[in-house]
Design a protein around this motif. Structure first.
Motif, PDB file in Angstrom:
ATOM      1  N   CYS A   1      -2.931   1.550   5.397  1.00 25.76           N
ATOM      2  CA  CYS A   1      -4.192   2.134   4.911  1.00 25.76           C
ATOM      3  C   CYS A   1      -4.737   3.264   5.777  1.00 25.76           C
ATOM      4  CB  CYS A   1      -5.253   1.047   4.796  1.00 25.76           C
ATOM      5  SG  CYS A   1      -5.782   0.397   6.406  1.00 25.76           S
TER       6      CYS A   1
ATOM      7  N   GLU B   1      -8.628   3.035   6.562  1.00 32.13           N
ATOM      8  CA  GLU B   1      -9.533   3.532   5.526  1.00 32.13           C
ATOM      9  C   GLU B   1     -10.954   2.996   5.672  1.00 32.13           C
ATOM     10  OE1 GLU B   1      -9.639   3.995   0.658  1.00 32.13           O
ATOM     11  OE2 GLU B   1      -8.618   2.275   1.551  1.00 32.13           O
TER      12      GLU B   1
ATOM     13  N   ARG C   1     -15.017   0.244  -1.790  1.00 33.45           N
ATOM     14  CA  ARG C   1     -14.569   1.621  -1.550  1.00 33.45           C
ATOM     15  C   ARG C   1     -13.071   1.693  -1.237  1.00 33.45           C
ATOM     16  NH1 ARG C   1     -19.029   3.345   3.015  1.00 33.45           N
ATOM     17  NH2 ARG C   1     -20.752   3.923   1.657  1.00 33.45           N
TER      18      ARG C   1
ATOM     19  N   HIS D   1      -9.004   1.298  -1.180  1.00 32.57           N
ATOM     20  CA  HIS D   1      -7.964   1.457  -2.194  1.00 32.57           C
ATOM     21  C   HIS D   1      -6.818   0.461  -2.026  1.00 32.57           C
ATOM     22  CE1 HIS D   1     -10.014   5.402  -2.257  1.00 32.57           C
ATOM     23  NE2 HIS D   1      -9.764   5.326  -3.541  1.00 32.57           N
ATOM     24  N   TYR D   2      -6.780  -0.225  -0.899  1.00 25.39           N
ATOM     25  CA  TYR D   2      -5.742  -1.236  -0.664  1.00 25.39           C
ATOM     26  C   TYR D   2      -6.358  -2.625  -0.497  1.00 25.39           C
ATOM     27  CZ  TYR D   2      -1.998  -3.902   1.537  1.00 25.39           C
ATOM     28  OH  TYR D   2      -1.073  -4.875   1.835  1.00 25.39           O
TER      29      TYR D   2
ATOM     30  N   LEU E   1      -7.737  -4.636  -3.636  1.00 22.77           N
ATOM     31  CA  LEU E   1      -6.864  -5.002  -4.753  1.00 22.77           C
ATOM     32  C   LEU E   1      -6.527  -6.488  -4.692  1.00 22.77           C
ATOM     33  CD1 LEU E   1      -4.401  -1.962  -4.784  1.00 22.77           C
ATOM     34  CD2 LEU E   1      -6.454  -2.316  -6.177  1.00 22.77           C
TER      35      LEU E   1
END
Length: 203
Positions: free
Chosen positions: A32, A35, A149, A151-152, A155
């Protein structure tokens, strides 16, 4: 204002959802690139002062993606009762990431401490340490807003353990050994109560 959570340990109310909500097993900046650190973080005024006191040492561990002007590392202070001093100071964002995040996705403050043989979180702000947890209105709870926020880490297929399991070391750091033991007992009691409620409903 009365807190909606019942259990309190070392001054913090405990959101029991930390025992059941899921998150990634562990942090991996190779996946990530750190992130969660892109947006900066709020530090306590005391943490801010501690960081600024070693600014010359921090500069030595920064890379060419980071701003080298300490006067541009922090936002203006603001009142926030969730911080020990009552004052929060946000870190600035530079090149699309926290000023202390290097291009490899590592926190310069933690990297510096390790390089110097110090405790890894000596200079790292508490709210950085705690994520995906946060202290909000006096409660240790889940930082849903920030998780969303990601993205990994947000999920479902990547969320294989509970937030509690993911954050054991960080929670122990916050609550201390005695407080952590008390939390373990609360976790057991809470999960047992859920089972009992489920059995009662199914009857």
């Amino acid at each position: 204002m009365q807190n909606k959570f019942e259990k309190r340990i070392n001054g913090f109310y405990i959101d029991p959802q930390i025992f059941t909500a899921k998150f990634v097993k562990s942090c991996d900046t190779c996946i990530c690139s750190g992130e969660c650190c892109y947006y900066g973080v709020y530090t306590d005024k005391k943490e801010y002062e501690k960081i600024i006191s070693v600014k010359d040492r921090i500069l030595k561990s920064m890379d060419d993606s980071q701003i080298k002007d300490p006067s541009k590392w922090f936002e203006q202070p603001e009142v926030d009762p969730d911080f020990e001093s009552g004052i929060a100071v946000g870190t600035e964002v530079y090149n699309g990431k926290c000023v202390f995040l290097d291009k490899q996705g590592f926190c310069t403050l933690q990297k510096m401490a390790i390089e110097d043989g110090e405790f890894k979180w000596k200079y790292k702000p508490l709210y950085c340490i705690l994520f995906p947890l946060v202290i909000f209105e006096g409660a240790l709870t889940i930082d849903d807003e920030h998780i969303n926020r990601m993205h990994y880490c947000n999920l479902m297929q990547n969320q294989t353990v509970t937030i509690f399991e993911h954050s054991k070391e960080e929670i122990r750091f916050l609550l201390g050994e005695k407080g952590f033991e008390e939390l373990l007992q609360y976790k057991e009691d809470y999960l047992n109560s859920i089972k009992e409620e489920k059995i009662a409903i199914e009857k």
